[in-house]
Design an enzyme around this catalytic site. Structure first.
Site, mmCIF file in Angstrom:
data_model
loop_
_atom_site.group_PDB
_atom_site.id
_atom_site.type_symbol
_atom_site.label_atom_id
_atom_site.label_comp_id
_atom_site.label_asym_id
_atom_site.label_seq_id
_atom_site.Cartn_x
_atom_site.Cartn_y
_atom_site.Cartn_z
ATOM 1 N N LYS A 1 0.937 -1.263 -0.185
ATOM 2 C CA LYS A 1 -0.168 0.054 0.083
ATOM 3 C C LYS A 1 1.013 1.261 0.078
ATOM 4 C CE LYS A 1 -4.265 1.283 2.326
ATOM 5 N NZ LYS A 1 -4.999 1.683 1.206
HETATM 6 N N1 PMP Z 1 -7.494 -2.550 -2.663
HETATM 7 C C1 PMP Z 1 -7.224 -1.339 -2.710
HETATM 8 C C2 PMP Z 1 -6.424 -0.770 -3.921
HETATM 9 C C3 PMP Z 1 -7.427 -0.658 -1.633
HETATM 10 O O1 PMP Z 1 -6.490 0.528 -1.306
HETATM 11 C C4 PMP Z 1 -7.930 -1.015 -0.407
HETATM 12 C C5 PMP Z 1 -8.235 -0.178 0.587
HETATM 13 N N2 PMP Z 1 -7.105 -0.410 1.422
HETATM 14 C C6 PMP Z 1 -8.328 -2.252 -0.416
HETATM 15 C C7 PMP Z 1 -8.240 -2.874 -1.642
HETATM 16 C C8 PMP Z 1 -9.130 -2.902 0.798
HETATM 17 O O2 PMP Z 1 -8.193 -3.342 1.673
HETATM 18 P P1 PMP Z 1 -8.424 -3.228 3.333
HETATM 19 O O3 PMP Z 1 -9.720 -4.188 3.327
HETATM 20 O O4 PMP Z 1 -7.373 -3.733 3.824
HETATM 21 O O5 PMP Z 1 -8.770 -1.800 3.698
#
Ligand code: PMP
Length: 326
Positions: A159
């Site tokens: 991320k």
């Molecule tokens: N995909 C992307 C590209 C994201 O930005 C997010 C948000 N963090 C998610 C999936 C979902 O991840 P999470 O459930 O850990 O927030």
């Protein structure tokens, strides 16, 4: 959605007033996006505010950092502690939390070595990402003309700040064309994910989702939804899927920290199922919120409670102990 409701943030080891948190315009991350971050939610429970899956998020932050050689100058437990204190100091019952670690000011080389790493944590009140109604009624999505970058181009399981330009351009296009959210395909034409969400589909009571081989971020809400669905007795299959599978699905939903569990009711103006939140999606959504509110005992280990007293920081204290100590 603004920052009006927050007073303090944490920056490089100290709590500072929102308006006083500054860094230099020559910072590497500003120019190249060389930073990593997390999006975390804190929920109101009967034992006080609790952060959902704090350890998993902090672990992912450090994993993301290691992809880019960003050495975070704090222990994971220090950041966890700072998050809980920040929530207390701002007096939030619930909030969204954004830790970020990025390369600071030294030079603007594409080979950054021994850089200062800036670390900050922001927290503010933030409702549902796709609008309050979306949780109940679902969202209308469009397949983006912008593909998700492939994991051979950038680590999709990280991320990282710069990676989000891909999401931003896709959302800009989708919203500009009157949709709520963009759905990105991978370079081989399989479904990847939403701009900030993972995707699930349900067909004949089996639940399908994809994984990192479809160039997705491995979402923590995705992991929670898989666990919840399995615990409910559903079969969960992890595999690649195509747009045809999606259009043929009985139900579709997004997961994400900001989006939580949001039904998808239309894809490019074609209704999914009956065009409403499906029955299984509803059940998973309800259990997810029972987990975040601490009502569902089975998932209380996912909550880190933000205890009240300054010196009594115990992020993993059990729900029961907290209730007894109140
Ligand atoms: N995909 C992307 C590209 C994201 O930005 C997010 C948000 N963090 C998610 C999936 C979902 O991840 P999470 O459930 O850990 O927030």
């Amino acid at each position: 959605m603004g920052f009006d409701n927050t007073k303090l943030l944490w920056m490089n080891g100290e709590f500072v007033e929102w308006d006083k948190a500054t860094f230099h315009v020559s910072a590497h991350a500003l120019h190249y996006g060389s930073g990593v971050f997390e999006g975390i939610r804190c929920y109101e429970t009967s034992a006080g505010p609790a952060v959902f899956r704090l350890d998993a998020h902090i672990q992912r932050l450090y994993t993301s950092a290691s992809f880019y050689g960003i050495e975070i100058p704090y222990a994971q437990s220090e950041l966890e502690k700072a998050i809980c204190r920040l929530i207390r100091l701002n007096g939030f019952k619930d909030c969204y939390i954004r830790p970020i670690c990025f390369l600071g000011s030294q030079n603007l080389s594409l080979n950054p070595r021994n850089f200062p790493v800036e670390a900050a944590i922001l927290a503010w009140s933030w409702g549902s990402l796709l609008g309050a109604e979306s949780i109940e009624k679902g969202v209308r999505v469009t397949v983006s003309p912008y593909q998700k970058f492939h994991s051979s181009m950038m680590p999709t399981t990280a991320k990282a700040c710069g990676q989000y330009l891909n999401s931003i351009i896709a959302v800009r296009d989708a919203v500009g064309r009157g949709f709520d959210e963009a759905l990105l395909l991978d370079k081989d034409g399989f479904i990847a994910e939403g701009a900030g969400e993972n995707l699930f589909l349900i067909k004949d009571e089996t639940i399908f989702t994809n994984d990192e081989t479809s160039s997705i971020l491995l979402g923590i809400t995705r992991d929670s939804a898989i666990q919840i669905a399995k615990d409910m007795g559903y079969k969960v299959e992890v595999n690649k899927f195509r747009l045809e599978d999606l259009l043929d699905a009985d139900e579709v939903f997004f997961t994400g920290t900001a989006a939580e569990v949001t039904p998808v009711r239309e894809v490019d103006d074609k209704a999914i199922g009956n065009g409403k939140c499906g029955a299984i999606t509803k059940k998973i959504q309800q259990t997810f919120f029972a987990a975040t509110s601490g009502e569902e005992k089975r998932y209380q280990h996912w909550l880190s409670f933000v205890t009240r007293k300054e010196n009594d920081f115990t992020p993993h204290l059990s729900f029961q102990t907290l209730i007894e100590n109140r």
